[in-house]
Design a protein around this motif. Structure first.
Motif, PDB file in Angstrom:
ATOM      1  N   SER A 134      89.181   0.540  76.592  1.00 22.75           N
ATOM      2  CA  SER A 134      89.459   1.924  76.975  1.00 22.75           C
ATOM      3  C   SER A 134      88.351   2.521  77.833  1.00 22.75           C
ATOM      4  CB  SER A 134      89.632   2.774  75.716  1.00 22.75           C
ATOM      5  OG  SER A 134      89.739   4.139  76.033  1.00 22.75           O
ATOM      6  N   ARG A 135      88.744   3.362  78.791  1.00 24.40           N
ATOM      7  CA  ARG A 135      87.757   4.129  79.552  1.00 24.40           C
ATOM      8  C   ARG A 135      87.149   5.242  78.689  1.00 24.40           C
ATOM      9  NH1 ARG A 135      90.549   5.245  85.483  1.00 24.40           N
ATOM     10  NH2 ARG A 135      90.988   3.065  86.025  1.00 24.40           N
ATOM     11  N   ALA A 136      87.981   5.841  77.829  1.00 21.94           N
ATOM     12  CA  ALA A 136      87.508   6.932  76.962  1.00 21.94           C
ATOM     13  C   ALA A 136      87.033   6.350  75.633  1.00 21.94           C
ATOM     14  CB  ALA A 136      88.625   7.943  76.740  1.00 21.94           C
ATOM     15  N   SER A 137      86.059   5.474  75.684  1.00 22.56           N
ATOM     16  CA  SER A 137      85.592   4.774  74.495  1.00 22.56           C
ATOM     17  C   SER A 137      84.609   5.633  73.701  1.00 22.56           C
ATOM     18  CB  SER A 137      84.917   3.466  74.891  1.00 22.56           C
ATOM     19  OG  SER A 137      83.861   3.708  75.813  1.00 22.56           O
ATOM     20  N   THR A 138      84.465   5.307  72.435  1.00 25.49           N
ATOM     21  CA  THR A 138      83.482   5.972  71.586  1.00 25.49           C
ATOM     22  C   THR A 138      82.132   5.275  71.733  1.00 25.49           C
ATOM     23  OG1 THR A 138      83.953   4.525  69.712  1.00 25.49           O
ATOM     24  CG2 THR A 138      85.295   6.532  69.939  1.00 25.49           C
ATOM     25  N   SER A 139      81.082   5.904  71.234  1.00 25.63           N
ATOM     26  CA  SER A 139      79.767   5.270  71.284  1.00 25.63           C
ATOM     27  C   SER A 139      79.755   3.989  70.461  1.00 25.63           C
ATOM     28  CB  SER A 139      78.695   6.241  70.772  1.00 25.63           C
ATOM     29  OG  SER A 139      78.995   6.679  69.456  1.00 25.63           O
ATOM     30  N   TYR A 140      80.510   3.987  69.354  1.00 24.36           N
ATOM     31  CA  TYR A 140      80.591   2.768  68.543  1.00 24.36           C
ATOM     32  C   TYR A 140      81.305   1.663  69.324  1.00 24.36           C
ATOM     33  CZ  TYR A 140      81.948  -0.493  64.857  1.00 24.36           C
ATOM     34  OH  TYR A 140      82.146  -1.633  64.116  1.00 24.36           O
ATOM     35  N   GLY A 141      82.375   2.035  70.025  1.00 23.85           N
ATOM     36  CA  GLY A 141      83.092   1.045  70.827  1.00 23.85           C
ATOM     37  C   GLY A 141      82.206   0.453  71.908  1.00 23.85           C
TER      38      GLY A 141
END
Length: 213
Positions: A134-141
């Motif tokens: 995903s482009r809108a990833s989380t910091s964990y991702g």
């Protein structure tokens, strides 16, 4: 009308010209390229008549598309801009052409635009691993993507990802941070890879950026 073949006497330039005129993955053009070659395909477009193995209505659409393109009157300048050396146009038969894309058959790219060390493209599929998301990833991702990409590069795998923000960027950053090899694959073609900000980062920071047409 100016003859298309007046600008292209070799397969590389002819394929570049076709990529300027025709949408990617056009099966009709793909069949012509595989059967006739790029220079002959341009000659058929110039001729304006029937094309071998192409239905009349399909041939008419291609002739109309080519005529519209030539009528813009910018062919020479646009072609010179693409071939200014900023990006390397790769075509089938080149040493570093990634033969795996040939599996796309009639939908294979007409040309691939590369910036950086193109030798990475010629490696076998067993030497590459893809990390994308995903482009809108989380910091964990981003963290997990970086760890996966870093582990793969330490195992002497070439990491391949897109040129987008988010997971793609995290994967490239992790590999480049460890001084290993990465390939960024961008949509579009030379000078039009998207998204703009992310692709510029990948093309200037990565070991190899590839845009297909």
């Amino acid at each position: 009308m100016v003859a298309l073949t007046a600008y292209a006497s070799d397969e590389r330039t002819a394929r570049v010209m076709l990529s300027m005129m025709i949408e990617p993955a056009d099966r009709t053009v793909g069949r012509l390229l595989r059967r006739e070659g790029a220079v002959e395909t341009l000659r058929l477009l110039d001729a304006g008549g029937a094309m071998p193995g192409v239905r009349a209505e399909e041939a008419s659409i291609l002739h109309h598309t080519a005529a519209q393109f030539v009528s813009r009157g910018r062919l020479g300048g646009d072609l010179a801009g693409l071939l200014d050396g900023s990006d390397a146009p790769l075509i089938p038969g080149d040493t570093h052409w990634p033969v795996s894309v040939d599996a796309l058959g009639d939908r294979a790219p007409y040309v691939l635009w590369a910036k950086g060390a193109t030798s990475f493209l010629a490696s076998g599929r067993e030497d590459r691993v893809t990390v994308t998301g995903s482009r809108a990833s989380t910091s964990y991702g981003d963290h997990v993507a970086g760890e996966l990409a870093g582990d793969a590069s330490h195992a002497e795998q070439i990491v391949v990802s897109g040129g987008a923000y988010g997971i793609d960027g995290a994967a490239h950053r992790a590999v480049l941070g460890s001084g290993e090899q990465t390939i960024a694959v961008m949509a579009g073609g030379a000078g039009s890879a998207l998204p703009g900000g992310a692709s510029r980062h990948a093309r200037t920071g990565g070991r190899c950026g590839v845009a297909g047409e």
